[in-house]
Design a protein around this motif. Structure first.
Motif, PDB file in Angstrom:
ATOM      1  N   GLN A  63       0.808  -1.223   0.000  1.00  0.00           N
ATOM      2  CA  GLN A  63       0.000   0.000   0.000  1.00  0.00           C
ATOM      3  C   GLN A  63       0.844   1.276   0.000  1.00  0.00           C
ATOM      4  N   TYR A  88      -0.618   4.121  -1.959  1.00  0.00           N
ATOM      5  CA  TYR A  88      -2.078   4.232  -1.935  1.00  0.00           C
ATOM      6  C   TYR A  88      -2.573   5.575  -1.400  1.00  0.00           C
ATOM      7  N   LYS A  89      -1.815   6.238  -0.558  1.00  0.00           N
ATOM      8  CA  LYS A  89      -2.201   7.535   0.019  1.00  0.00           C
ATOM      9  C   LYS A  89      -3.598   7.459   0.646  1.00  0.00           C
ATOM     10  N   GLU A  90      -4.548   8.257   0.136  1.00  0.00           N
ATOM     11  CA  GLU A  90      -5.897   8.282   0.733  1.00  0.00           C
ATOM     12  C   GLU A  90      -6.640   6.960   0.557  1.00  0.00           C
ATOM     13  N   LYS A  91      -6.171   6.128  -0.361  1.00  0.00           N
ATOM     14  CA  LYS A  91      -6.831   4.841  -0.576  1.00  0.00           C
ATOM     15  C   LYS A  91      -6.321   3.762   0.383  1.00  0.00           C
ATOM     16  N   THR A  92      -5.369   4.097   1.225  1.00  0.00           N
ATOM     17  CA  THR A  92      -4.815   3.122   2.171  1.00  0.00           C
ATOM     18  C   THR A  92      -5.899   2.590   3.091  1.00  0.00           C
ATOM     19  N   ASP A  93      -5.914   1.283   3.263  1.00  0.00           N
ATOM     20  CA  ASP A  93      -6.789   0.649   4.251  1.00  0.00           C
ATOM     21  C   ASP A  93      -6.042   0.710   5.579  1.00  0.00           C
ATOM     22  N   GLU A  94      -6.320   1.741   6.343  1.00  0.00           N
ATOM     23  CA  GLU A  94      -5.578   1.990   7.577  1.00  0.00           C
ATOM     24  C   GLU A  94      -5.697   0.832   8.569  1.00  0.00           C
ATOM     25  N   TYR A 130       2.573   6.443   5.030  1.00  0.00           N
ATOM     26  CA  TYR A 130       1.189   6.747   5.378  1.00  0.00           C
ATOM     27  C   TYR A 130       1.099   8.027   6.204  1.00  0.00           C
ATOM     28  N   LYS A 185       2.455  10.704   5.567  1.00  0.00           N
ATOM     29  CA  LYS A 185       2.314  11.835   4.639  1.00  0.00           C
ATOM     30  C   LYS A 185       0.835  12.128   4.363  1.00  0.00           C
ATOM     31  N   THR A 186      -0.010  11.124   4.550  1.00  0.00           N
ATOM     32  CA  THR A 186      -1.445  11.267   4.340  1.00  0.00           C
ATOM     33  C   THR A 186      -2.185  11.503   5.652  1.00  0.00           C
ATOM     34  N   SER A 187      -1.800  10.750   6.680  1.00  0.00           N
ATOM     35  CA  SER A 187      -2.498  10.836   7.964  1.00  0.00           C
ATOM     36  C   SER A 187      -1.498  10.809   9.117  1.00  0.00           C
TER      37      SER A 187
END
Length: 228
Positions: free
Chosen positions: A154, A157-163, A192, A194-196
């Motif tokens: 992932q 994936y950025k915002e598409k990451t399944d956290e 991740y 970088k996104t959240s």
């Protein structure tokens, strides 16, 4: 297909440089022999070859990549990966098993990381229904490179990451002493973040992780962004 591969191999070996190969082999801890073609030179040669002979399509491309993978010199695995990147958006659902075979063959970080983040990651974006079964099998595997793949697929994936999935997979192997797993955990979290960043900071604070994983995870998180 065989003729294409043979022509490509002949072209690359004609430009081999033993003087450059030695340091390249040392950098990879002598796991593989090298032709001595550094990335810029290899890309130029490959670009010229593709202009002349094109790129095989479909199953023919997979066959060429598999033939290249079987060759001893490491540059041929890199070339195979470059060809397969052209195939990501056209791959069939079952081709994930093909990528898995490459991951566990001639395995080292230099091939596995691209396979995981670009090829497997791209494939699972197209076929997300495959994610649960494959990631569960990989993270429970005795093969560290499959476990690393589960952690890294992932990366882009950025915002598409399944956290929830990312954190769960990390918890499954957070206890491991293996360097490539600890480094992989840190890398996955750093990307991740970088996104959240807040979610990653909370996870790091609440989860027993190795110092290496923590250091990598928070490497680019600014002091002002860190949770109090």
């Amino acid at each position: 297909m065989r003729q294409y591969t043979e022509l490509l191999v002949e072209r690359m070996r004609a430009s081999a440089c033993a003087e450059k190969a030695g340091p390249m082999e040392a950098y990879m801890k002598h796991h593989f022999p090298f032709l001595g073609l550094k990335t810029p030179e290899r890309k130029v040669l490959m670009g010229e070859f593709v202009k002349e002979y094109g790129i095989p399509k479909g199953e023919k491309l997979l066959g060429v990549a598999e033939e290249l993978w079987s060759l001893p010199e490491r540059e041929f695995q890199y070339i195979a990966q470059g060809l397969l990147e052209k195939h990501v958006k056209k791959a069939e659902r079952e081709h994930l098993d093909y990528l898995e075979k490459l991951i566990v063959t001639k395995s080292w970080w230099d091939t596995v990381d691209l396979l995981a983040s670009k090829l497997v990651g791209g494939h699972l974006l197209r076929f997300p229904e495959l994610i649960p079964a494959y990631t569960e099998r990989w993270i429970g595997s005795d093969n560290l490179w499959l476990r690393r793949t589960a952690l890294l697929f992932q990366l882009g994936y950025k915002e598409k990451t399944d956290e929830e999935l990312l954190f769960r997979l990390i918890r499954r192997c957070a206890h491991e002493q293996e360097f490539f797993i600890r480094k992989g955990i840190g890398w996955a979290l750093r990307e991740y973040a970088k996104t959240s960043p807040e979610a990653v900071q909370r996870f790091v604070a609440d989860t027993p992780l190795s110092p290496l994983s923590v250091r990598e995870a928070l490497k680019h998180v600014g002091e002002g962004e860190r949770c109090e």
